[in-house]
Enzyme design. Structure first.
Site, PDB file in Angstrom:
ATOM      1  N   MET A 265      35.858 -30.852  -4.892  1.00 40.71           N
ATOM      2  CA  MET A 265      35.482 -31.149  -6.405  1.00 40.71           C
ATOM      3  C   MET A 265      34.762 -32.160  -6.213  1.00 40.71           C
ATOM      4  SD  MET A 265      37.198 -29.158  -8.201  1.00 40.71           S
ATOM      5  CE  MET A 265      36.470 -29.551  -9.812  1.00 40.71           C
TER       6      MET A 265
ATOM      7  N   HIS B 282      30.508 -20.695  -6.892  1.00 41.85           N
ATOM      8  CA  HIS B 282      31.108 -21.298  -8.098  1.00 41.85           C
ATOM      9  C   HIS B 282      31.713 -19.974  -9.015  1.00 41.85           C
ATOM     10  CE1 HIS B 282      30.647 -23.252 -11.396  1.00 41.85           C
ATOM     11  NE2 HIS B 282      29.473 -22.798 -12.228  1.00 41.85           N
TER      12      HIS B 282
ATOM     13  N   VAL C  98      23.793 -30.393  -9.153  1.00 39.74           N
ATOM     14  CA  VAL C  98      25.434 -29.696  -9.713  1.00 39.74           C
ATOM     15  C   VAL C  98      24.674 -27.732  -9.737  1.00 39.74           C
ATOM     16  CG1 VAL C  98      25.524 -30.309 -11.949  1.00 39.74           C
ATOM     17  CG2 VAL C  98      27.355 -30.082 -10.342  1.00 39.74           C
TER      18      VAL C  98
HETATM   19  C1  GRF Z   1      37.039 -21.257  -7.249  1.00 43.36           C
HETATM   20  O1  GRF Z   1      36.817 -20.546  -8.646  1.00 43.36           O
HETATM   21  C2  GRF Z   1      36.099 -21.454  -6.685  1.00 43.36           C
HETATM   22  O2  GRF Z   1      34.720 -20.926  -7.586  1.00 43.36           O
HETATM   23  C3  GRF Z   1      35.411 -22.817  -7.745  1.00 43.36           C
HETATM   24  O3  GRF Z   1      37.560 -23.750  -7.289  1.00 43.36           O
HETATM   25  C4  GRF Z   1      38.446 -22.842  -7.278  1.00 43.36           C
HETATM   26  C5  GRF Z   1      38.651 -22.468  -6.171  1.00 43.36           C
HETATM   27  O4  GRF Z   1      39.253 -22.186  -5.691  1.00 43.36           O
HETATM   28  N1  GRF Z   1      35.075 -23.544  -6.837  1.00 43.36           N
HETATM   29  P1  GRF Z   1      40.534 -22.021  -4.541  1.00 43.36           P
HETATM   30  O5  GRF Z   1      41.038 -23.402  -4.516  1.00 43.36           O
HETATM   31  O6  GRF Z   1      39.738 -21.099  -3.333  1.00 43.36           O
HETATM   32  O7  GRF Z   1      41.623 -21.582  -4.340  1.00 43.36           O
END
Ligand code: GRF
Length: 219
Positions: free
Chosen positions: A94, A113, A148
């Protein structure tokens, strides 16, 4: 036999379901990447336990305990180098990485993404897709650039948006294809089949359907 698999670090902030998919894919002896390190900016990220259970080295670098993003990135950079990292996968990571960090790892960072980029960069992609009334939604794996959710696209997967979809139902449908998409994209990049040419990805030996698939609710 020499280990020819590319040493790959996975960066997470939370759940880690894409991490689990990458770990599972990398178990195949023919898979061209191995997961050498899982790092997180959040020591409480549930995904860290997935890595530990799989016997993978982890680095929990608490962003909140460090004064600046630069301090965080210096520690992250050191952890990646220590692990001999060649490629970096962002799965639900994040923090927005700085221009300097991205330049230091130029063309070595991939991100997943949950939208068909360049549509819906940023957060709340499923809610925004529903609000926009798109009929097709999905996920993208791309090389990371400083802006981003931008950079050359390696692979995308589409899912239909169904009548009466909720944000949760749509998110679950997209997540399911994410778990196939990132292992595929990493395989292409780690195996040397995906190259960046003029900021677009060219895939060697790519087989594509000759025409687009039309999704129609009545089909
Ligand atoms: C996923 O939907 C990914 O695309 C986004 O964040 C989420 C992460 O999920 N960037 P996880 O931690 O891999 O379960």
């Amino acid at each position: 036999m020499a280990d020819t698999k590319r040493a790959t670090a996975v960066l997470i902030s939370g759940r880690g379901s894409n991490l689990a998919a990458l770990i599972a894919a990398a178990k195949d002896v023919r898979y061209p990447a191995r997961i050498a390190l899982v790092a997180s900016d959040n020591p409480a990220a549930p995904g860290l336990a997935i890595a530990r259970d799989a016997g993978i080295a982890t680095a929990a670098i608490d962003r909140g305990a460090l004064p600046t993003k630069a301090a965080f990135e210096a520690k992250l950079d050191a952890a990646l180098r220590e692990a001999g990292t060649d490629l970096v996968c962002l799965t639900g990571f994040m923090l927005l990485l700085s221009e300097k960090f991205v330049a230091a790892w130029q063309d070595k960072i991939l991100n997943i993404h949950p939208s068909l980029l360049p549509l819906f960069p940023g957060l709340d992609t499923h809610r925004r897709a529903l609000a926009a009334g798109v009929r097709v939604h999905g996920a993208t794996v791309h090389f990371v650039r400083a802006d981003v959710d931008s950079g050359p696209i390696v692979a995308q997967a589409a899912v239909p948006v169904l009548p009466h979809d909720t944000e949760e139902a749509l998110a679950a449908r997209v997540l399911k294809v994410e778990h196939r998409l990132f292992p595929l994209a990493l395989k292409l990049v780690a195996g040397g089949r995906a190259r960046i040419v003029e900021e677009r990805v060219v895939i060697e030996g790519e087989k594509v359907a000759p025409d687009a698939t039309l999704l129609s609710p009545s089909d």
